[in-house]
Design a protein around this motif. Sequence first.
Motif, PDB file in Angstrom:
ATOM      1  N   ALA A   1      -5.439 -20.258  26.866  1.00 45.41           N
ATOM      2  CA  ALA A   1      -6.015 -21.356  26.098  1.00 45.41           C
ATOM      3  C   ALA A   1      -5.030 -21.801  25.029  1.00 45.41           C
ATOM      4  CB  ALA A   1      -7.334 -20.927  25.462  1.00 45.41           C
ATOM      5  N   GLY A   2      -5.267 -22.984  24.505  1.00 46.45           N
ATOM      6  CA  GLY A   2      -4.419 -23.489  23.441  1.00 46.45           C
ATOM      7  C   GLY A   2      -4.247 -24.980  23.541  1.00 46.45           C
ATOM      8  N   PRO A   3      -3.665 -25.590  22.526  1.00 44.31           N
ATOM      9  CA  PRO A   3      -3.461 -27.035  22.542  1.00 44.31           C
ATOM     10  C   PRO A   3      -2.599 -27.462  23.722  1.00 44.31           C
ATOM     11  CG  PRO A   3      -3.010 -26.113  20.363  1.00 44.31           C
ATOM     12  CD  PRO A   3      -3.147 -24.963  21.303  1.00 44.31           C
ATOM     13  N   SER A   4      -2.775 -28.697  24.140  1.00 40.33           N
ATOM     14  CA  SER A   4      -1.949 -29.233  25.212  1.00 40.33           C
ATOM     15  C   SER A   4      -0.488 -29.248  24.786  1.00 40.33           C
ATOM     16  CB  SER A   4      -2.407 -30.657  25.552  1.00 40.33           C
ATOM     17  OG  SER A   4      -1.618 -31.205  26.580  1.00 40.33           O
ATOM     18  N   GLY A   5       0.385 -28.856  25.711  1.00 38.01           N
ATOM     19  CA  GLY A   5       1.810 -28.887  25.414  1.00 38.01           C
ATOM     20  C   GLY A   5       2.380 -27.610  24.840  1.00 38.01           C
ATOM     21  N   THR A   6       1.604 -26.522  24.851  1.00 40.37           N
ATOM     22  CA  THR A   6       2.112 -25.254  24.300  1.00 40.37           C
ATOM     23  C   THR A   6       2.740 -24.360  25.371  1.00 40.37           C
ATOM     24  OG1 THR A   6      -0.144 -24.362  24.477  1.00 40.37           O
ATOM     25  CG2 THR A   6       0.546 -25.194  22.330  1.00 40.37           C
ATOM     26  N   GLY A   7       2.837 -24.843  26.599  1.00 41.16           N
ATOM     27  CA  GLY A   7       3.554 -24.098  27.626  1.00 41.16           C
ATOM     28  C   GLY A   7       2.713 -23.145  28.437  1.00 41.16           C
ATOM     29  N   LYS A   8       1.399 -23.347  28.461  1.00 41.25           N
ATOM     30  CA  LYS A   8       0.530 -22.422  29.207  1.00 41.25           C
ATOM     31  C   LYS A   8       0.878 -22.431  30.694  1.00 41.25           C
ATOM     32  CE  LYS A   8      -3.190 -24.595  27.847  1.00 41.25           C
ATOM     33  NZ  LYS A   8      -2.579 -25.614  26.977  1.00 41.25           N
ATOM     34  N   SER A   9       0.973 -23.608  31.266  1.00 44.72           N
ATOM     35  CA  SER A   9       1.267 -23.710  32.699  1.00 44.72           C
ATOM     36  C   SER A   9       2.666 -23.198  33.014  1.00 44.72           C
ATOM     37  CB  SER A   9       1.118 -25.162  33.172  1.00 44.72           C
ATOM     38  OG  SER A   9      -0.202 -25.623  32.968  1.00 44.72           O
ATOM     39  N   SER A  10       3.620 -23.494  32.144  1.00 46.48           N
ATOM     40  CA  SER A  10       5.002 -23.064  32.382  1.00 46.48           C
ATOM     41  C   SER A  10       5.128 -21.551  32.351  1.00 46.48           C
ATOM     42  CB  SER A  10       5.930 -23.677  31.327  1.00 46.48           C
ATOM     43  OG  SER A  10       5.932 -25.074  31.404  1.00 46.48           O
ATOM     44  N   LEU A  11       4.373 -20.884  31.480  1.00 46.04           N
ATOM     45  CA  LEU A  11       4.455 -19.424  31.388  1.00 46.04           C
ATOM     46  C   LEU A  11       4.099 -18.785  32.721  1.00 46.04           C
ATOM     47  CD1 LEU A  11       4.790 -16.827  29.710  1.00 46.04           C
ATOM     48  CD2 LEU A  11       2.389 -17.016  29.090  1.00 46.04           C
ATOM     49  N   VAL A  12       3.055 -19.270  33.360  1.00 50.28           N
ATOM     50  CA  VAL A  12       2.627 -18.686  34.631  1.00 50.28           C
ATOM     51  C   VAL A  12       3.727 -18.843  35.685  1.00 50.28           C
ATOM     52  CG1 VAL A  12       0.847 -18.672  36.403  1.00 50.28           C
ATOM     53  CG2 VAL A  12       0.247 -19.279  34.052  1.00 50.28           C
ATOM     54  N   ARG A  13       4.253 -20.039  35.804  1.00 55.43           N
ATOM     55  CA  ARG A  13       5.271 -20.302  36.819  1.00 55.43           C
ATOM     56  C   ARG A  13       6.543 -19.504  36.552  1.00 55.43           C
ATOM     57  NH1 ARG A  13       6.515 -24.487  40.375  1.00 55.43           N
ATOM     58  NH2 ARG A  13       4.829 -25.817  39.591  1.00 55.43           N
ATOM     59  N   ARG A  14       6.997 -19.500  35.318  1.00 56.36           N
ATOM     60  CA  ARG A  14       8.282 -18.862  35.025  1.00 56.36           C
ATOM     61  C   ARG A  14       8.220 -17.346  35.161  1.00 56.36           C
ATOM     62  NH1 ARG A  14      12.094 -22.175  32.391  1.00 56.36           N
ATOM     63  NH2 ARG A  14      11.331 -24.282  31.988  1.00 56.36           N
ATOM     64  N   VAL A  15       7.116 -16.732  34.760  1.00 57.02           N
ATOM     65  CA  VAL A  15       6.996 -15.287  34.938  1.00 57.02           C
ATOM     66  C   VAL A  15       6.909 -14.943  36.420  1.00 57.02           C
ATOM     67  CG1 VAL A  15       5.507 -13.291  34.537  1.00 57.02           C
ATOM     68  CG2 VAL A  15       6.014 -14.858  32.659  1.00 57.02           C
ATOM     69  N   ALA A  16       6.179 -15.748  37.189  1.00 51.91           N
ATOM     70  CA  ALA A  16       6.104 -15.525  38.637  1.00 51.91           C
ATOM     71  C   ALA A  16       7.497 -15.585  39.266  1.00 51.91           C
ATOM     72  CB  ALA A  16       5.180 -16.552  39.276  1.00 51.91           C
ATOM     73  N   GLU A  17       8.277 -16.574  38.862  1.00 49.42           N
ATOM     74  CA  GLU A  17       9.634 -16.708  39.404  1.00 49.42           C
ATOM     75  C   GLU A  17      10.510 -15.539  38.968  1.00 49.42           C
ATOM     76  OE1 GLU A  17      10.711 -20.488  37.852  1.00 49.42           O
ATOM     77  OE2 GLU A  17       9.685 -21.640  39.430  1.00 49.42           O
ATOM     78  N   SER A  18      10.349 -15.089  37.717  1.00 47.09           N
ATOM     79  CA  SER A  18      11.152 -13.969  37.222  1.00 47.09           C
ATOM     80  C   SER A  18      10.891 -12.689  38.006  1.00 47.09           C
ATOM     81  CB  SER A  18      10.852 -13.730  35.734  1.00 47.09           C
ATOM     82  OG  SER A  18      11.118 -14.879  34.964  1.00 47.09           O
ATOM     83  N   LEU A  19       9.655 -12.537  38.490  1.00 49.52           N
ATOM     84  CA  LEU A  19       9.274 -11.346  39.251  1.00 49.52           C
ATOM     85  C   LEU A  19       9.449 -11.535  40.750  1.00 49.52           C
ATOM     86  CD1 LEU A  19       6.074 -10.514  37.189  1.00 49.52           C
ATOM     87  CD2 LEU A  19       8.112  -9.075  37.349  1.00 49.52           C
ATOM     88  N   ASN A  20      10.057 -12.673  41.124  1.00 50.34           N
ATOM     89  CA  ASN A  20      10.255 -12.992  42.541  1.00 50.34           C
ATOM     90  C   ASN A  20       8.932 -13.002  43.293  1.00 50.34           C
ATOM     91  OD1 ASN A  20      11.932 -13.715  44.688  1.00 50.34           O
ATOM     92  ND2 ASN A  20      12.102 -11.599  45.411  1.00 50.34           N
ATOM     93  N   GLY A  21       7.881 -13.474  42.605  1.00 49.34           N
ATOM     94  CA  GLY A  21       6.568 -13.546  43.230  1.00 49.34           C
ATOM     95  C   GLY A  21       6.303 -14.906  43.848  1.00 49.34           C
ATOM     96  N   ASP A  22       5.212 -15.001  44.567  1.00 52.42           N
ATOM     97  CA  ASP A  22       4.793 -16.270  45.166  1.00 52.42           C
ATOM     98  C   ASP A  22       3.870 -16.999  44.196  1.00 52.42           C
ATOM     99  OD1 ASP A  22       5.596 -16.425  48.245  1.00 52.42           O
ATOM    100  OD2 ASP A  22       5.197 -14.343  47.734  1.00 52.42           O
ATOM    101  N   PHE A  23       4.185 -18.252  43.932  1.00 52.72           N
ATOM    102  CA  PHE A  23       3.426 -19.053  42.981  1.00 52.72           C
ATOM    103  C   PHE A  23       2.582 -20.078  43.722  1.00 52.72           C
ATOM    104  CE2 PHE A  23       3.204 -22.927  40.334  1.00 52.72           C
ATOM    105  CZ  PHE A  23       2.439 -22.434  39.300  1.00 52.72           C
ATOM    106  N   HIS A  24       1.278 -20.090  43.447  1.00 52.18           N
ATOM    107  CA  HIS A  24       0.355 -21.039  44.069  1.00 52.18           C
ATOM    108  C   HIS A  24      -0.227 -21.927  42.969  1.00 52.18           C
ATOM    109  CE1 HIS A  24       0.294 -18.572  47.805  1.00 52.18           C
ATOM    110  NE2 HIS A  24       0.423 -17.568  46.942  1.00 52.18           N
TER     111      HIS A  24
END
Length: 469
Positions: free
Chosen positions: A141-164
């Motif tokens: 949760a948090g204000p729009s533009g604080t990077g919530k969506s980006s955190l999920v994608r970038r951590v998934a990529e860092s762990l070489n996981g599959d992102f949906h």
Amino acid sequence: MSSTDDVVEIIKQLAAERETFTSDDIRPLLPEGLSPRSIPPAVGKARRDGIVEEVDRIKSTIPERKGSLVPVLRRPGSHLALVQTGAGSAIPSSEADEVGGLASEVVELKNYLNATGYVCGVEEVATYLLLLASRGWVILAGPSGTGKSSLVRRVAESLNGDFHDVQVKPNWVSSEDSLGYYSEVSQTFVPGVVLQALEAAQDDQSSKHFIRLDEMNLASPEYYLAEVLSAGESWSRDTTGRALSDAIQLPPAPGGTALPEVRIADNAFLIGTVNVDETTRTLSPKVLDRSAVYDLHHVDLFAMPAAAASEIPPVPSLGAVGKLLEDRPRSLADLGASDDQVDVVAQLLTALAEVGAVLGGPVGYRQRDALLTMLTLGVRHGLTDVLSPDTILDIGLRSCVMPKWQGSTPAGHAALRRAVAVLLDKEIPDDATTETLQSQASVSRFPRSCEKLLAMIDQFTALGYFSAW
């Protein structure tokens, strides 16, 4: 060394010597020629590096800044903070690489994310990873533009996981929109985007699957996710020892229709992002009971990416992070918590049980199990080098216990004050103001939860109602 680094060294010194301090305390210690304008970016850097945590904001005592708010800072009670500040006679001053294992990987992951353009701190990364391991759902949760969506994608990529990526639509009103529907045209069942992601995780045991429901409260989650939420209540292990939920009940289809049997696998991580504004829906107790709500409320406008794109470092080795995310106990028997850990959590929640009932968020087994799992996993995997046990409990209270708390009555207001008294472990006089309590909260065991409670008290005073949102 830059001016920011010079101020960070001053912050380290203050953190080693004092329980709490403000940016006003930094000013007199600035070397000649160094502008006070260097303080805010240095405070942000020190917070992101885990040297200090911001526990409150108070009015400045400097005449020329009268009326402006300045942060109250303190050293976190973690081993990482002790190492970085040199506090404590047994721990020498050093850099973060003296902390090993999972804590070291958290620091490396934070540095990597910063270098790739995502600004975050050690606590944010550590908290996110711990919540992923310990809870079935994580809601950012948090204000729009604080990077919530980006955190999920970038951590998934860092762990070489599959992102949906699941983009929730405002017109989703049933599970047919998310899980699928029977097509009269093709006479077959057409799987939805959520079901496809869960099926991919079920069929692929070799990878971690991160399923992001972006802006999940544009529609009411209990309408389009009810079957997924219910399936996640019961778990069992197959012949290989792999944990799987009950089968997800699919939307109706004529008899004889071939339907996939899909379960939530233990390598599937469900993450929702939410904005709170007039375009979104309130999350129901059914959703909040089964999730952890992490409020990404820190916005550091002075922070910039650490390196140009051509200088991005390689993805760090995250073996210990992987082990944490693979350790997802589905029962207390699997968890293996110690008696001391059970006692600490039970005593804390018992003290809050009465106020929770008044505030519309009674404390039950789900909340107990959530905090106990977080604490046990944090200790077991060495995450306490970054987040102290009290910090883990503090985060657990704010993310797993308090999100349902709301009200608009004097009884609710009184319950908030009793909750503050419990967390401060002291009686609160009837005439105590929130300003008085804030100074006490900043040095308490649970500053994050106290901060939220005091904000809710102020909200009630100003508006006549309060909500954890």
